[in-house]
Design a protein around this motif. Structure first.
Motif, short mmCIF file in Angstrom:
data_model
loop_
_atom_site.label_atom_id
_atom_site.label_comp_id
_atom_site.label_asym_id
_atom_site.label_seq_id
_atom_site.Cartn_x
_atom_site.Cartn_y
_atom_site.Cartn_z
N GLY A 177 -1.94 51.81 41.63
CA GLY A 177 -1.92 51.17 40.30
C GLY A 177 -2.08 52.25 39.33
O GLY A 177 -1.91 51.90 38.07
N HIS A 178 -2.11 53.53 39.67
CA HIS A 178 -2.35 54.69 38.54
C HIS A 178 -1.03 54.86 37.64
O HIS A 178 0.12 54.53 37.95
N LEU A 180 0.51 57.37 36.71
CA LEU A 180 1.43 58.15 37.02
C LEU A 180 2.47 57.95 37.88
O LEU A 180 3.68 58.50 38.24
N LEU A 181 2.09 56.88 38.68
CA LEU A 181 3.11 56.00 39.62
C LEU A 181 4.35 55.62 38.90
O LEU A 181 5.38 55.38 39.47
N LYS A 182 4.18 55.26 37.45
CA LYS A 182 5.27 54.74 36.85
C LYS A 182 6.20 55.88 36.33
O LYS A 182 7.08 55.86 35.55
N GLU A 183 5.93 57.25 36.46
CA GLU A 183 6.52 58.30 35.77
C GLU A 183 7.70 58.65 36.67
O GLU A 183 7.68 59.07 38.03
N PRO A 184 9.07 58.58 36.31
CA PRO A 184 10.05 58.85 37.13
C PRO A 184 10.48 60.28 37.58
O PRO A 184 10.91 60.68 38.53
N GLN A 185 9.89 61.31 36.52
CA GLN A 185 9.93 62.64 36.90
C GLN A 185 8.79 63.31 36.53
O GLN A 185 8.48 63.86 35.59
N LEU A 186 8.01 63.43 37.52
CA LEU A 186 6.67 64.06 37.23
C LEU A 186 6.44 65.54 36.97
O LEU A 186 7.35 66.34 37.47
N THR A 187 5.87 65.86 36.07
CA THR A 187 5.75 67.32 35.51
C THR A 187 4.13 67.73 35.89
O THR A 187 3.23 66.91 35.68
N LEU A 188 3.84 69.06 35.78
CA LEU A 188 2.51 69.64 35.88
C LEU A 188 1.60 69.38 34.72
O LEU A 188 0.67 69.06 34.51
N ARG A 254 -2.92 54.70 56.88
CA ARG A 254 -4.45 54.82 56.78
C ARG A 254 -4.96 54.97 55.24
O ARG A 254 -6.10 54.30 55.24
N ASP A 255 -4.21 55.43 54.52
CA ASP A 255 -4.78 55.64 53.22
C ASP A 255 -4.39 54.43 52.18
O ASP A 255 -3.42 54.96 51.39
N GLN A 256 -4.52 53.40 52.38
CA GLN A 256 -4.10 52.15 51.85
C GLN A 256 -4.49 51.76 50.49
O GLN A 256 -3.93 51.36 49.45
N ALA A 257 -5.65 52.66 50.09
CA ALA A 257 -6.37 52.45 48.68
C ALA A 257 -5.80 53.68 47.83
O ALA A 257 -6.00 53.63 46.47
N ILE A 258 -4.89 54.54 48.21
CA ILE A 258 -4.21 55.67 47.45
C ILE A 258 -2.55 55.65 47.66
O ILE A 258 -2.39 55.34 48.46
N ALA A 259 -2.13 56.18 46.72
CA ALA A 259 -0.68 56.48 46.71
C ALA A 259 -0.44 57.90 46.71
O ALA A 259 -0.94 58.72 46.04
N CYS A 260 0.84 58.26 47.19
CA CYS A 260 1.21 59.65 47.20
C CYS A 260 2.33 59.82 46.50
O CYS A 260 3.39 59.29 46.66
N LEU A 261 2.52 61.02 45.76
CA LEU A 261 3.50 61.46 44.76
C LEU A 261 3.86 62.62 45.25
O LEU A 261 3.09 63.85 45.45
#
Length: 318
Positions: A177-178, A180-188, A254-261
């Motif tokens: 739900g963070h 950053l998960l909605k950002e189409p093109q992630l930047t530093l 295993r890591d269902q409480a977090i998401a990976c980008l």
């Protein structure tokens, strides 16, 4: 002169000149350690250790040279035993591996499972430590081989032989739900706006993370560091910050409480190097394990490289 005296000197140095600690390792008394050292010094005609009263406080100039020779002699003693065992076809023994958490947890399991199936009589010992500690374990003979980082490779230590073993990228992990998960093109720059949890400065990959931010004129807001990925994930789960970890440390099941980008294009790839003590005799089963990690290098070339101290990049000339 005997090997017990040599081992006593070596342990006294390893234990920071603490005779009680050295005696515990050698299963003897402090007076026994002192006697062995004195007898060797009397036979050689020089003092190996500097003293303050009865305490050892360091090595004398000749003692530093003698300590290096003692290390080589004790290594060769182990080499003799290993060579004899291999000659008689004895496929038993112990193989000690020093490594960081990420390599031990995520990269070595299939390698060691295959090795154990092939050599069931060989016991394996895993020693988890920082890259600097791993290198020292290999130098001291505590470990037969180890895995270190790019920083040590760039130093090109003359007493170790290093081979490129594993490469991987980083990924960014965030609570489910963070924003950053909605950002189409992630930047530093977007990443730098949040508190970051990642590896300690001593760990493999941290230098690449820092470099990526600095090259973009950014300073990451690192609020917590840890030695292993599981700790980083735990604190991301409770919302302390977003995390940067090795990609293989994330599992969606295993890591269902977090998401990976996926962050492979944002930071440089990471490399773990296989470290071996220069000149060490490697048992046949140890060479087999090394070859399974470095399949493109023939065993004969590996063996020669370890003997003469050539690194991965030099193998074409071996």
């Amino acid at each position: 002169m005997n090997f017990q005296q040599l081992r006593t000197v070596r342990e006294a140095i390893r234990k920071g000149f603490n005779l009680t600690d050295a005696a515990n390792v050698l299963c003897t008394s402090q007076s026994g350690v002192s006697r062995q050292i004195r007898e060797l010094e009397e036979e050689l005609g020089v003092e190996i250790f500097e003293r303050y009263g009865k305490r050892l406080i360091g090595l004398t100039p000749p003692g530093r040279d003698i300590a290096q020779i003692i290390d080589r002699l004790l290594v060769e003693q182990e080499n003799l035993r290993g060579a004899a065992s291999d000659h008689f076809g004895l496929i038993t023994g112990q193989l000690d591996i020093a490594t960081t958490h990420a390599v031990a947890r995520y990269l070595l399991p299939p390698v060691l499972a295959a090795f154990s199936a092939q050599y069931p009589q060989v016991k394996l010992g895993l020693h988890q430590a920082s890259p600097a500690q791993v290198a020292q374990m290999v130098r001291d003979g505590v470990a037969d081989l180890g895995f270190v980082n790019e920083h040590l490779y760039r130093q090109s230590p003359s007493d170790l032989v290093l081979f490129k073993a594993f490469s991987w990228s980083h990924c960014l992990i965030v609570p489910v739900g963070h924003p950053l998960l909605k950002e189409p093109q992630l930047t530093l720059a977007q990443v730098a706006a949040y508190p970051i949890i990642t590896y300690d400065e001593c760990m493999t990959g941290r230098a690449q993370i820092n470099q990526a931010f600095y090259e973009h004129g950014l300073t990451p807001n690192v609020v917590l560091t840890a030695l292993d990925s599981d700790i980083i994930k735990a604190y991301v789960e409770v919302g302390l910050g977003i995390g940067i970890i090795a990609e293989m440390a994330y599992s969606p099941d295993r890591d269902q409480a977090i998401a990976c980008l996926n962050q492979t294009r944002l930071t440089l790839p990471n490399t773990a190097y296989l470290a071996l003590r220069r000149g060490a005799f490697m048992r046949g089963y140890a060479l087999s394990l090394i070859h399974s990690i470095l399949p493109d290098i023939p065993v004969a070339k590996l063996k020669r490289a370890i003997e003469v101290g050539n690194h991965h990049a030099d193998l074409q000339a071996v």
